[in-house]
Design a protein around this motif. Structure first.
Motif, PDB file in Angstrom:
ATOM      1  N   ILE A  61       0.874  -1.180   0.000  1.00 27.02           N
ATOM      2  CA  ILE A  61       0.000   0.000   0.000  1.00 27.02           C
ATOM      3  C   ILE A  61       0.910   1.229   0.000  1.00 27.02           C
ATOM      4  CG2 ILE A  61      -1.797   1.268   1.233  1.00 27.02           C
ATOM      5  CD1 ILE A  61      -2.716  -1.345   2.449  1.00 27.02           C
ATOM      6  N   ASP A  62       0.970   1.912  -1.122  1.00 28.06           N
ATOM      7  CA  ASP A  62       1.831   3.085  -1.220  1.00 28.06           C
ATOM      8  C   ASP A  62       1.110   4.316  -0.678  1.00 28.06           C
ATOM      9  OD1 ASP A  62      -0.038   3.469  -3.164  1.00 28.06           O
ATOM     10  OD2 ASP A  62       1.356   3.392  -4.858  1.00 28.06           O
ATOM     11  N   SER A  63       1.766   5.461  -0.787  1.00 30.94           N
ATOM     12  CA  SER A  63       1.194   6.700  -0.253  1.00 30.94           C
ATOM     13  C   SER A  63      -0.097   7.094  -0.973  1.00 30.94           C
ATOM     14  CB  SER A  63       2.218   7.837  -0.375  1.00 30.94           C
ATOM     15  OG  SER A  63       2.597   8.033  -1.724  1.00 30.94           O
ATOM     16  N   TYR A  64      -0.190   6.775  -2.268  1.00 32.12           N
ATOM     17  CA  TYR A  64      -1.402   7.100  -3.022  1.00 32.12           C
ATOM     18  C   TYR A  64      -2.595   6.289  -2.505  1.00 32.12           C
ATOM     19  CZ  TYR A  64      -4.632   7.480  -6.950  1.00 32.12           C
ATOM     20  OH  TYR A  64      -5.734   7.683  -7.730  1.00 32.12           O
ATOM     21  N   LEU A  65      -2.398   4.979  -2.350  1.00 33.22           N
ATOM     22  CA  LEU A  65      -3.477   4.135  -1.825  1.00 33.22           C
ATOM     23  C   LEU A  65      -3.799   4.493  -0.379  1.00 33.22           C
ATOM     24  CD1 LEU A  65      -2.484   0.650  -3.310  1.00 33.22           C
ATOM     25  CD2 LEU A  65      -4.258   2.215  -4.109  1.00 33.22           C
ATOM     26  N   SER A  66      -2.774   4.860   0.380  1.00 32.90           N
ATOM     27  CA  SER A  66      -3.021   5.284   1.760  1.00 32.90           C
ATOM     28  C   SER A  66      -3.889   6.536   1.799  1.00 32.90           C
ATOM     29  CB  SER A  66      -1.694   5.528   2.462  1.00 32.90           C
ATOM     30  OG  SER A  66      -1.901   6.013   3.769  1.00 32.90           O
ATOM     31  N   GLY A  67      -3.652   7.461   0.866  1.00 34.65           N
ATOM     32  CA  GLY A  67      -4.477   8.660   0.795  1.00 34.65           C
ATOM     33  C   GLY A  67      -5.930   8.341   0.448  1.00 34.65           C
ATOM     34  N   ILE A  68      -6.110   7.365  -0.431  1.00 32.10           N
ATOM     35  CA  ILE A  68      -7.474   6.953  -0.780  1.00 32.10           C
ATOM     36  C   ILE A  68      -8.187   6.365   0.436  1.00 32.10           C
ATOM     37  CG2 ILE A  68      -8.834   5.350  -2.183  1.00 32.10           C
ATOM     38  CD1 ILE A  68      -6.687   5.633  -4.339  1.00 32.10           C
ATOM     39  N   ILE A  69      -7.463   5.547   1.201  1.00 33.05           N
ATOM     40  CA  ILE A  69      -8.058   4.934   2.391  1.00 33.05           C
ATOM     41  C   ILE A  69      -8.447   5.995   3.413  1.00 33.05           C
ATOM     42  CG2 ILE A  69      -7.610   3.396   4.333  1.00 33.05           C
ATOM     43  CD1 ILE A  69      -5.792   1.787   2.458  1.00 33.05           C
ATOM     44  N   VAL A  70      -7.576   6.986   3.611  1.00 29.96           N
ATOM     45  CA  VAL A  70      -7.890   8.066   4.557  1.00 29.96           C
ATOM     46  C   VAL A  70      -9.114   8.858   4.082  1.00 29.96           C
ATOM     47  CG1 VAL A  70      -7.042  10.227   5.534  1.00 29.96           C
ATOM     48  CG2 VAL A  70      -5.533   8.247   5.422  1.00 29.96           C
ATOM     49  N   SER A  71      -9.187   9.140   2.784  1.00 33.60           N
ATOM     50  CA  SER A  71     -10.346   9.865   2.238  1.00 33.60           C
ATOM     51  C   SER A  71     -11.630   9.056   2.420  1.00 33.60           C
ATOM     52  CB  SER A  71     -10.117  10.166   0.759  1.00 33.60           C
ATOM     53  OG  SER A  71      -8.981  10.986   0.572  1.00 33.60           O
ATOM     54  N   ILE A  72     -11.552   7.746   2.241  1.00 36.58           N
ATOM     55  CA  ILE A  72     -12.731   6.897   2.436  1.00 36.58           C
ATOM     56  C   ILE A  72     -13.177   6.944   3.893  1.00 36.58           C
ATOM     57  CG2 ILE A  72     -13.505   4.492   2.475  1.00 36.58           C
ATOM     58  CD1 ILE A  72     -11.865   4.032  -0.056  1.00 36.58           C
ATOM     59  N   MET A  73     -12.239   6.915   4.832  1.00 33.40           N
ATOM     60  CA  MET A  73     -12.603   6.949   6.248  1.00 33.40           C
ATOM     61  C   MET A  73     -13.229   8.291   6.624  1.00 33.40           C
ATOM     62  SD  MET A  73      -9.641   4.748   8.209  1.00 33.40           S
ATOM     63  CE  MET A  73      -8.249   5.657   7.530  1.00 33.40           C
ATOM     64  N   ILE A  74     -12.728   9.386   6.051  1.00 34.81           N
ATOM     65  CA  ILE A  74     -13.352  10.690   6.302  1.00 34.81           C
ATOM     66  C   ILE A  74     -14.767  10.714   5.732  1.00 34.81           C
ATOM     67  CG2 ILE A  74     -13.221  13.146   5.754  1.00 34.81           C
ATOM     68  CD1 ILE A  74     -10.176  12.896   5.864  1.00 34.81           C
ATOM     69  N   ASN A  75     -14.963  10.115   4.562  1.00 37.56           N
ATOM     70  CA  ASN A  75     -16.311  10.019   3.990  1.00 37.56           C
ATOM     71  C   ASN A  75     -17.223   9.140   4.844  1.00 37.56           C
ATOM     72  OD1 ASN A  75     -15.843  11.692   1.783  1.00 37.56           O
ATOM     73  ND2 ASN A  75     -15.157  10.016   0.472  1.00 37.56           N
ATOM     74  N   ILE A  76     -16.650   8.119   5.480  1.00 33.39           N
ATOM     75  CA  ILE A  76     -17.451   7.278   6.377  1.00 33.39           C
ATOM     76  C   ILE A  76     -17.970   8.101   7.545  1.00 33.39           C
ATOM     77  CG2 ILE A  76     -17.309   5.383   8.046  1.00 33.39           C
ATOM     78  CD1 ILE A  76     -15.477   3.930   6.096  1.00 33.39           C
ATOM     79  N   ILE A  77     -17.110   8.939   8.141  1.00 33.81           N
ATOM     80  CA  ILE A  77     -17.550   9.792   9.253  1.00 33.81           C
ATOM     81  C   ILE A  77     -18.655  10.742   8.790  1.00 33.81           C
ATOM     82  CG2 ILE A  77     -16.830  11.539  10.918  1.00 33.81           C
ATOM     83  CD1 ILE A  77     -14.056  10.324  10.886  1.00 33.81           C
ATOM     84  N   MET A  78     -18.465  11.341   7.626  1.00 31.00           N
ATOM     85  CA  MET A  78     -19.483  12.244   7.093  1.00 31.00           C
ATOM     86  C   MET A  78     -20.796  11.507   6.832  1.00 31.00           C
ATOM     87  SD  MET A  78     -18.574  15.439   6.729  1.00 31.00           S
ATOM     88  CE  MET A  78     -19.659  15.998   5.426  1.00 31.00           C
ATOM     89  N   ALA A  79     -20.703  10.308   6.280  1.00 30.46           N
ATOM     90  CA  ALA A  79     -21.912   9.567   5.895  1.00 30.46           C
ATOM     91  C   ALA A  79     -22.681   9.070   7.115  1.00 30.46           C
ATOM     92  CB  ALA A  79     -21.529   8.407   4.982  1.00 30.46           C
ATOM     93  N   VAL A  80     -21.984   8.516   8.108  1.00 30.57           N
ATOM     94  CA  VAL A  80     -22.701   8.008   9.282  1.00 30.57           C
ATOM     95  C   VAL A  80     -23.296   9.148  10.095  1.00 30.57           C
ATOM     96  CG1 VAL A  80     -21.352   5.872   9.413  1.00 30.57           C
ATOM     97  CG2 VAL A  80     -20.557   7.897  10.644  1.00 30.57           C
TER      98      VAL A  80
END
Length: 357
Positions: A61-80
């Motif tokens: 998991i490189d820095s690009y994929l890590s950034g995608i994962i972090v963005s998904i988790m922020i979207n999870i907080i927003m969505a819930v």
């Protein structure tokens, strides 16, 4: 004949005792079940975290994929957080990104002004960003929540745009040029554990007496008001809680990207979060999380088609909504148990005991 008479007499003399439910044993069983769920959930979370960390350390998991994962988790907080209002309360909100913007700018300005260690100023900034967003949510919710349906959606959309325009014209936020030089405090581990904490808090809130009152308002607001539950209070409470967690997501967003611009918190951001909630299933916390992950991956897969990405994204969403109108998780559960029919008694009526857990 004598045997039959003896059996009848024995039943009359020693009638069958009814089963008495012991409330203490019932409470112990519930506690044991909740403890088992807690252990399973903790083990699953720990396994996922270790797996992702090992992937980052080994380079899978490189820095690009890590950034995608972090963005998904922020979207999870927003969505819930939006699911609490739109899914469980049943109110349409179209300006959720405005609360995210308030939390993002508040947390960013605090960390840029305070000269404290990261372990002290970052939690303070995140909490203050959430509290200010919650206060703005209360101010907006008091007049807006007296309306319903499309009217409430239009009002919240207007307030969201007002927040963005105000941020676009303030000197402290650097106006349209954006805010830069924000410390990079948000990383994978911080965002992961904050996301877990937010999900647990919302799950406990929904499962509590307050959550049941919120769901009751969604099901029948008039009946809920008639039995003495203050519908306006619980509406405002749910709205302010959702705004608080949106502000927390904004603080994480600001300290990960280190640059803020009011354009990032426009109408489309609110619509994307609303789409996640609808796709996951209204009033379905677990489905909302799955939908956030799926749409986050889908956005990256369609990023190469920059001109047609939103068209393809909308078409896929429309098809999924037509086929699975109840959301992803509810559709999976429905398809899994579709072939299971309840046992029928001799009279042709379904036996309620077959549905007991």
């Amino acid at each position: 004949m004598k045997k039959l008479v003896n059996q009848v007499n024995s039943k009359l003399i020693n009638p069958a005792k009814e089963k008495v439910v012991d409330p203490i044993n019932l409470r112990i069983k519930k506690q044991n079940k909740s403890m088992q769920r807690f252990i399973y959930a903790s083990l699953t979370i720990g396994f996922v975290y270790i797996l992702l960390i090992l992937g980052m350390l080994t380079g899978l998991i490189d820095s690009y994929l890590s950034g995608i994962i972090v963005s998904i988790m922020i979207n999870i907080i927003m969505a819930v957080s939006l699911a609490l209002v739109t899914g469980y309360l049943g109110e349409l909100v179209l300006g959720h990104a405005g609360f995210m913007a308030v939390g993002a700018y508040t947390a960013a300005i605090l960390t840029m002004q305070l000269n404290l260690p990261m372990i002290i100023e970052f939690p303070i900034a995140i909490i203050c960003g959430g509290l200010l967003s919650s206060l703005v949510g209360i101010i907006i919710g008091i007049p807006a929540l007296r309306l319903r349906g499309d009217y409430l959606g239009i009002i919240t959309l207007g307030f969201g745009e007002i927040i963005r325009i105000i941020l676009n014209n303030l000197d402290i936020t650097n106006g349209a040029r954006g805010l830069s030089g924000i410390p990079h405090y948000s990383n994978f581990s911080v965002t992961f554990f904050v996301t877990i904490i937010v999900i647990v808090i919302l799950y406990k809130l929904i499962s509590s007496k307050t959550g049941r009152a919120i769901v009751a308002i969604r099901d029948n607001e008039i009946a809920t008001d008639c039995i003495g539950i203050s519908t306006f209070f619980y509406k405002t409470l749910a709205f302010s809680c959702a705004a608080f967690f949106a502000g927390v997501a904004g603080g994480l967003y600001a300290h990960y990207h280190t640059v803020l611009n009011p354009v990032s918190f426009g109408f489309m951001q609110s619509i994307e979060v609303l789409i996640i909630v609808v796709l996951g299933g209204m009033g379905n916390l677990f489905g909302t999380i799955i939908a956030a992950v799926i749409l986050g991956i889908l956005n990256e897969l369609l990023r190469s088609f920059s001109e047609y990405r939103m068209i393809m994204y909308s078409l896929i969403l429309i098809i999924m909504m037509i086929c699975k109108a109840k959301g992803i998780t509810l559709a999976i559960i429905k398809s899994k148990f579709a072939n299971r029919s309840p046992k029928k008694s001799k009279g042709g009526k379904s036996d309620a005991r077959s549905f007991k857990n």
